[in-house]
Design a protein around this motif. Sequence first.
Motif, PDB file in Angstrom:
ATOM      1  N   ARG A  92       0.807  -1.226   0.000  1.00 31.88           N
ATOM      2  CA  ARG A  92       0.000   0.000   0.000  1.00 31.88           C
ATOM      3  C   ARG A  92       0.836   1.270   0.000  1.00 31.88           C
ATOM      4  O   ARG A  92       0.285   2.371   0.033  1.00 31.88           O
ATOM      5  CB  ARG A  92      -0.958  -0.005   1.194  1.00 31.88           C
ATOM      6  CG  ARG A  92      -2.019  -1.097   1.104  1.00 31.88           C
ATOM      7  CD  ARG A  92      -2.932  -1.100   2.310  1.00 31.88           C
ATOM      8  NE  ARG A  92      -3.941  -2.142   2.179  1.00 31.88           N
ATOM      9  CZ  ARG A  92      -5.247  -1.925   2.227  1.00 31.88           C
ATOM     10  NH1 ARG A  92      -5.707  -0.705   2.392  1.00 31.88           N
ATOM     11  NH2 ARG A  92      -6.097  -2.926   2.111  1.00 31.88           N
ATOM     12  N   GLY A  93       2.154   1.132  -0.009  1.00 30.95           N
ATOM     13  CA  GLY A  93       3.010   2.304  -0.111  1.00 30.95           C
ATOM     14  C   GLY A  93       3.287   2.959   1.228  1.00 30.95           C
ATOM     15  O   GLY A  93       3.128   2.353   2.292  1.00 30.95           O
ATOM     16  N   THR A  94       3.696   4.223   1.175  1.00 29.42           N
ATOM     17  CA  THR A  94       4.111   4.956   2.364  1.00 29.42           C
ATOM     18  C   THR A  94       3.091   6.031   2.730  1.00 29.42           C
ATOM     19  O   THR A  94       2.207   6.378   1.943  1.00 29.42           O
ATOM     20  CB  THR A  94       5.466   5.639   2.131  1.00 29.42           C
ATOM     21  OG1 THR A  94       5.282   6.741   1.221  1.00 29.42           O
ATOM     22  CG2 THR A  94       6.490   4.673   1.539  1.00 29.42           C
ATOM     23  N   LEU A  95       3.259   6.585   3.922  1.00 27.56           N
ATOM     24  CA  LEU A  95       2.408   7.711   4.309  1.00 27.56           C
ATOM     25  C   LEU A  95       2.707   8.943   3.460  1.00 27.56           C
ATOM     26  O   LEU A  95       1.843   9.801   3.286  1.00 27.56           O
ATOM     27  CB  LEU A  95       2.583   8.028   5.795  1.00 27.56           C
ATOM     28  CG  LEU A  95       1.952   7.027   6.761  1.00 27.56           C
ATOM     29  CD1 LEU A  95       2.054   7.523   8.199  1.00 27.56           C
ATOM     30  CD2 LEU A  95       0.483   6.767   6.411  1.00 27.56           C
ATOM     31  N   ARG A  96       3.911   9.034   2.914  1.00 29.67           N
ATOM     32  CA  ARG A  96       4.198  10.134   1.984  1.00 29.67           C
ATOM     33  C   ARG A  96       3.404   9.952   0.696  1.00 29.67           C
ATOM     34  O   ARG A  96       2.912  10.926   0.111  1.00 29.67           O
ATOM     35  CB  ARG A  96       5.692  10.204   1.680  1.00 29.67           C
ATOM     36  CG  ARG A  96       6.058  11.267   0.653  1.00 29.67           C
ATOM     37  CD  ARG A  96       5.758  12.674   1.169  1.00 29.67           C
ATOM     38  NE  ARG A  96       6.739  13.104   2.134  1.00 29.67           N
ATOM     39  CZ  ARG A  96       6.534  14.060   3.039  1.00 29.67           C
ATOM     40  NH1 ARG A  96       5.354  14.667   3.101  1.00 29.67           N
ATOM     41  NH2 ARG A  96       7.475  14.404   3.888  1.00 29.67           N
ATOM     42  N   MET A 139       7.428   5.359   6.766  1.00 27.99           N
ATOM     43  CA  MET A 139       6.224   4.852   7.422  1.00 27.99           C
ATOM     44  C   MET A 139       5.362   4.199   6.350  1.00 27.99           C
ATOM     45  O   MET A 139       4.766   4.882   5.516  1.00 27.99           O
ATOM     46  CB  MET A 139       5.470   5.991   8.116  1.00 27.99           C
ATOM     47  CG  MET A 139       6.289   6.712   9.168  1.00 27.99           C
ATOM     48  SD  MET A 139       5.433   8.179   9.819  1.00 27.99           S
ATOM     49  CE  MET A 139       6.744   8.917  10.813  1.00 27.99           C
ATOM     50  N   LEU A 140       5.329   2.877   6.339  1.00 28.47           N
ATOM     51  CA  LEU A 140       4.614   2.130   5.313  1.00 28.47           C
ATOM     52  C   LEU A 140       3.232   1.729   5.814  1.00 28.47           C
ATOM     53  O   LEU A 140       2.938   1.799   7.010  1.00 28.47           O
ATOM     54  CB  LEU A 140       5.417   0.892   4.917  1.00 28.47           C
ATOM     55  CG  LEU A 140       6.887   1.124   4.542  1.00 28.47           C
ATOM     56  CD1 LEU A 140       7.529  -0.170   4.065  1.00 28.47           C
ATOM     57  CD2 LEU A 140       7.028   2.207   3.491  1.00 28.47           C
ATOM     58  N   LEU A 141       2.396   1.294   4.878  1.00 26.27           N
ATOM     59  CA  LEU A 141       1.035   0.887   5.210  1.00 26.27           C
ATOM     60  C   LEU A 141       0.869  -0.604   4.961  1.00 26.27           C
ATOM     61  O   LEU A 141       1.136  -1.102   3.864  1.00 26.27           O
ATOM     62  CB  LEU A 141       0.027   1.677   4.373  1.00 26.27           C
ATOM     63  CG  LEU A 141      -0.088   3.160   4.762  1.00 26.27           C
ATOM     64  CD1 LEU A 141      -0.766   3.952   3.655  1.00 26.27           C
ATOM     65  CD2 LEU A 141      -0.853   3.303   6.072  1.00 26.27           C
ATOM     66  N   GLY A 142       0.429  -1.319   6.003  1.00 27.52           N
ATOM     67  CA  GLY A 142       0.224  -2.755   5.901  1.00 27.52           C
ATOM     68  C   GLY A 142      -1.113  -3.100   5.276  1.00 27.52           C
ATOM     69  O   GLY A 142      -1.901  -2.226   4.896  1.00 27.52           O
ATOM     70  N   SER A 143      -1.392  -4.388   5.190  1.00 32.27           N
ATOM     71  CA  SER A 143      -2.599  -4.868   4.511  1.00 32.27           C
ATOM     72  C   SER A 143      -3.878  -4.412   5.195  1.00 32.27           C
ATOM     73  O   SER A 143      -4.928  -4.305   4.558  1.00 32.27           O
ATOM     74  CB  SER A 143      -2.571  -6.398   4.428  1.00 32.27           C
ATOM     75  OG  SER A 143      -2.472  -6.966   5.726  1.00 32.27           O
ATOM     76  N   SER A 144      -3.815  -4.135   6.502  1.00 30.50           N
ATOM     77  CA  SER A 144      -4.982  -3.642   7.239  1.00 30.50           C
ATOM     78  C   SER A 144      -4.890  -2.143   7.495  1.00 30.50           C
ATOM     79  O   SER A 144      -5.544  -1.616   8.396  1.00 30.50           O
ATOM     80  CB  SER A 144      -5.119  -4.394   8.569  1.00 30.50           C
ATOM     81  OG  SER A 144      -5.283  -5.779   8.354  1.00 30.50           O
ATOM     82  N   ASP A 145      -4.062  -1.469   6.716  1.00 26.66           N
ATOM     83  CA  ASP A 145      -3.848  -0.025   6.828  1.00 26.66           C
ATOM     84  C   ASP A 145      -3.099   0.365   8.098  1.00 26.66           C
ATOM     85  O   ASP A 145      -3.088   1.543   8.472  1.00 26.66           O
ATOM     86  CB  ASP A 145      -5.168   0.743   6.741  1.00 26.66           C
ATOM     87  CG  ASP A 145      -5.226   1.631   5.504  1.00 26.66           C
ATOM     88  OD1 ASP A 145      -4.402   1.428   4.590  1.00 26.66           O
ATOM     89  OD2 ASP A 145      -6.090   2.526   5.452  1.00 26.66           O
ATOM     90  N   GLN A 146      -2.493  -0.603   8.770  1.00 25.16           N
ATOM     91  CA  GLN A 146      -1.679  -0.266   9.935  1.00 25.16           C
ATOM     92  C   GLN A 146      -0.360   0.347   9.479  1.00 25.16           C
ATOM     93  O   GLN A 146       0.135   0.056   8.396  1.00 25.16           O
ATOM     94  CB  GLN A 146      -1.419  -1.503  10.803  1.00 25.16           C
ATOM     95  CG  GLN A 146      -0.392  -2.490  10.261  1.00 25.16           C
ATOM     96  CD  GLN A 146      -0.967  -3.500   9.294  1.00 25.16           C
ATOM     97  OE1 GLN A 146      -1.953  -3.234   8.614  1.00 25.16           O
ATOM     98  NE2 GLN A 146      -0.344  -4.667   9.224  1.00 25.16           N
ATOM     99  N   VAL A 147       0.194   1.232  10.311  1.00 28.41           N
ATOM    100  CA  VAL A 147       1.468   1.868   9.991  1.00 28.41           C
ATOM    101  C   VAL A 147       2.608   0.937  10.384  1.00 28.41           C
ATOM    102  O   VAL A 147       2.614   0.364  11.479  1.00 28.41           O
ATOM    103  CB  VAL A 147       1.611   3.218  10.721  1.00 28.41           C
ATOM    104  CG1 VAL A 147       2.962   3.854  10.397  1.00 28.41           C
ATOM    105  CG2 VAL A 147       0.485   4.162  10.324  1.00 28.41           C
ATOM    106  N   LEU A 148       3.575   0.789   9.473  1.00 26.01           N
ATOM    107  CA  LEU A 148       4.741  -0.062   9.702  1.00 26.01           C
ATOM    108  C   LEU A 148       5.994   0.782   9.509  1.00 26.01           C
ATOM    109  O   LEU A 148       6.255   1.272   8.411  1.00 26.01           O
ATOM    110  CB  LEU A 148       4.746  -1.238   8.717  1.00 26.01           C
ATOM    111  CG  LEU A 148       3.534  -2.173   8.773  1.00 26.01           C
ATOM    112  CD1 LEU A 148       3.527  -3.105   7.571  1.00 26.01           C
ATOM    113  CD2 LEU A 148       3.528  -2.967  10.069  1.00 26.01           C
ATOM    114  N   LEU A 149       6.755   0.961  10.566  1.00 26.59           N
ATOM    115  CA  LEU A 149       7.975   1.755  10.482  1.00 26.59           C
ATOM    116  C   LEU A 149       9.074   0.910   9.853  1.00 26.59           C
ATOM    117  O   LEU A 149       9.295  -0.238  10.242  1.00 26.59           O
ATOM    118  CB  LEU A 149       8.387   2.209  11.883  1.00 26.59           C
ATOM    119  CG  LEU A 149       9.399   3.352  11.987  1.00 26.59           C
ATOM    120  CD1 LEU A 149       8.931   4.586  11.229  1.00 26.59           C
ATOM    121  CD2 LEU A 149       9.645   3.691  13.449  1.00 26.59           C
TER     122      LEU A 149
END
Length: 235
Positions: A92-96, A139-149
């Motif tokens: 899902r890419g990054t928060l940027r 800050m990436l986005l996981g499959s459930s839209d959780q943030v992954l550093l």
Amino acid sequence: MVDLQGQQLGNYRLLRLLGRGGFAEVYLGQHIYLNSQAALKVLQIVLNDEDIESFAQEARTLASLTHPHIIRVLDFAVENGTPFLVMEYAARGTLRDRHPQNSRLPSETIVSYVRQVAAALQYAHDQRLIHRDVKPENMLLGSSDQVLLSDFGLALLAPHTLDHSTQEMQSALVGTMPYLAPEQLQGSARPASDQYSLGVVVYEWLSGRKPFSGSPLEVAMQHISVSPPPLREQL
């Protein structure tokens, strides 16, 4: 940098380039036997035997991190002197990507993001590990839209330059200039440095702009000697 698309590293075929930084490239890779996908970070440096052991130790430290808001390191290797890490792929890419430059975010969204990133940082700090490069791009986005550093400690593997001119200042430092804490700019990163960087990110999300602007040297001097403009002036 040489485009490695289509080549094989370890058990992974490199499908396409996902991103490029100052000292590394990230590719989407597919396991040649399992067909599973992962992100491969290929460092653009050649290591000698002593450096390889240092890299292996760093990779083992990163692989030991187990937290719901930290990207997992799955494997590492060195081929022909070039090191690479195999990491969990966040499609899902990054928060940027989700919130481009100059975006202002709702306060409830910011609170949700900060809680997740802060939890990841606290866990890492409890392991005596400093991130050193907290920013929306990591800050990436996981499959459930959780943030992954992501990219914990990887900046430590960057080649150091002896050229401290203004043009080279960004690459000589560990981290990304607009987010660096004063003590980190002076070579003494600590856990609070990550908190400072997260504070800069929050400032950016609230106001749509970073607290300081200018050349790398100008931004560095402002971080060290100037208070950021009050947020009420930006809202």
